[in-house]
Scaffold this active site. Sequence first.
Site, PDB file in Angstrom:
ATOM      1  N   HIS A  68      40.545 -41.966 -16.866  1.00 53.73           N
ATOM      2  CA  HIS A  68      40.799 -42.809 -18.042  1.00 53.73           C
ATOM      3  C   HIS A  68      40.129 -42.246 -19.289  1.00 53.73           C
ATOM      4  CE1 HIS A  68      42.238 -45.859 -15.261  1.00 53.73           C
ATOM      5  NE2 HIS A  68      41.122 -45.702 -14.566  1.00 53.73           N
ATOM      6  N   HIS A 115      31.064 -45.324 -26.522  1.00 49.50           N
ATOM      7  CA  HIS A 115      30.483 -46.573 -26.016  1.00 49.50           C
ATOM      8  C   HIS A 115      29.337 -46.273 -25.058  1.00 49.50           C
ATOM      9  CE1 HIS A 115      34.591 -48.620 -26.818  1.00 49.50           C
ATOM     10  NE2 HIS A 115      33.828 -48.620 -27.890  1.00 49.50           N
TER      11      HIS A 115
HETATM   12  S1  BO1 Z   1      34.267 -50.541 -22.616  1.00 54.27           S
HETATM   13  O1  BO1 Z   1      32.995 -50.033 -23.058  1.00 54.27           O
HETATM   14  O2  BO1 Z   1      34.578 -51.881 -23.047  1.00 54.27           O
HETATM   15  N1  BO1 Z   1      35.445 -49.572 -23.105  1.00 54.27           N
HETATM   16  C1  BO1 Z   1      34.245 -50.548 -20.879  1.00 54.27           C
HETATM   17  C2  BO1 Z   1      35.415 -50.788 -20.225  1.00 54.27           C
HETATM   18  C3  BO1 Z   1      35.405 -50.810 -18.848  1.00 54.27           C
HETATM   19  C4  BO1 Z   1      34.262 -50.595 -18.122  1.00 54.27           C
HETATM   20  C5  BO1 Z   1      33.081 -50.343 -18.791  1.00 54.27           C
HETATM   21  C6  BO1 Z   1      33.075 -50.319 -20.176  1.00 54.27           C
HETATM   22  N2  BO1 Z   1      34.372 -50.635 -16.765  1.00 54.27           N
HETATM   23  C7  BO1 Z   1      33.392 -50.499 -15.759  1.00 54.27           C
HETATM   24  C8  BO1 Z   1      34.128 -50.237 -14.472  1.00 54.27           C
HETATM   25  C9  BO1 Z   1      33.175 -50.220 -13.322  1.00 54.27           C
HETATM   26  C10 BO1 Z   1      32.031 -49.291 -13.598  1.00 54.27           C
HETATM   27  C11 BO1 Z   1      31.401 -49.651 -14.919  1.00 54.27           C
HETATM   28  C12 BO1 Z   1      30.179 -48.828 -15.265  1.00 54.27           C
HETATM   29  O3  BO1 Z   1      32.357 -49.592 -15.946  1.00 54.27           O
HETATM   30  O4  BO1 Z   1      35.070 -51.242 -14.261  1.00 54.27           O
HETATM   31  O5  BO1 Z   1      33.836 -49.861 -12.154  1.00 54.27           O
HETATM   32  O6  BO1 Z   1      31.070 -49.344 -12.555  1.00 54.27           O
HETATM   33  O7  BO1 Z   1      30.454 -47.460 -15.296  1.00 54.27           O
HETATM   34 ZN    ZN Z   2      34.914 -47.924 -24.056  1.00 55.99          ZN
END
Ligand code: BO1
Ligand code: ZN
Length: 257
Positions: free
Chosen positions: A64, A116
Amino acid sequence: PQVSCNDTCRGPAQWGRVSAQCSGRSQSPVNVVTRTVLPDGRLTPFQLTGYQNVFDGLLLNNGHTVQLNLPTSIKVKGGNLPATYKALQLHLHWGTDGGPGSEHTIDGERYPMEMHIVHIKEKYPSISEALKDRTGVAVLGFFFQESRSANAKFVPFINALKNITQPTNSTTLKGVTLEMFTPPQKNMTKYFRYDGSLTTPNCAEAVVWSLFEYPIPLSREQLVAFSQLQFASGQRMVETYRPVLPLNGRQVYYSGG
Ligand code: BO1
Ligand code: ZN
């Protein structure tokens, strides 16, 4: 016969089918309208721990985005956050070859990239616990802007991208610090604050967002380098941002009042 789904038929417009939370009323990202932000004297400078600590971090193409795993010795508190938060990872969102690519927009302007740094409250063992708490996650968001000269501090990170073009390639970034990837602390005093969500499924509304006004400079060539990464489909990993969602009455606060 079963046909495989491409990267658009699984795109943001379909996320409501993946997780009902993606259709919620406190979603991220948003457009920040600077004329309507509320200056808030409680938004003092952050207290950052471990930004100078040298570490070896796993850098991976997770299908991603590009993600750098961080040591949990990196922490953030202050700035009216309700707790101390520990870092998990940083990752980025970008466009095509240095074109518009940030998730949040400022007065409708989309920067070429946004980073982020994802944290959870210190008391939680994992992000899944933190996502059940409306303020369980703190994300620090940094915009990038194109500069004439290359940013020397990002050279090791960007050089490593050529080794992780395919999901789920990974490599180790050796001897780095978080300080290398963030602005000097004097440039982290002006920021926007609002309550929102993860910007990808499950879109949990558990995030305290802090978006720094000061953008990190990268040269055109450095920005373009992110577009060499690929999705599992073999397509170029570009346009990795979610479109902005409505504030639905949420207030955005500003530290620089
Ligand atoms: S964000 O910063 O809003 N773009 C964002 C979006 C999704 C995640 C984290 C930050 N997802 C999660 C995953 C988990 C993983 C975690 C930490 O990030 O869903 O599977 O463990 O890496
Ligand atoms: Zn993000």
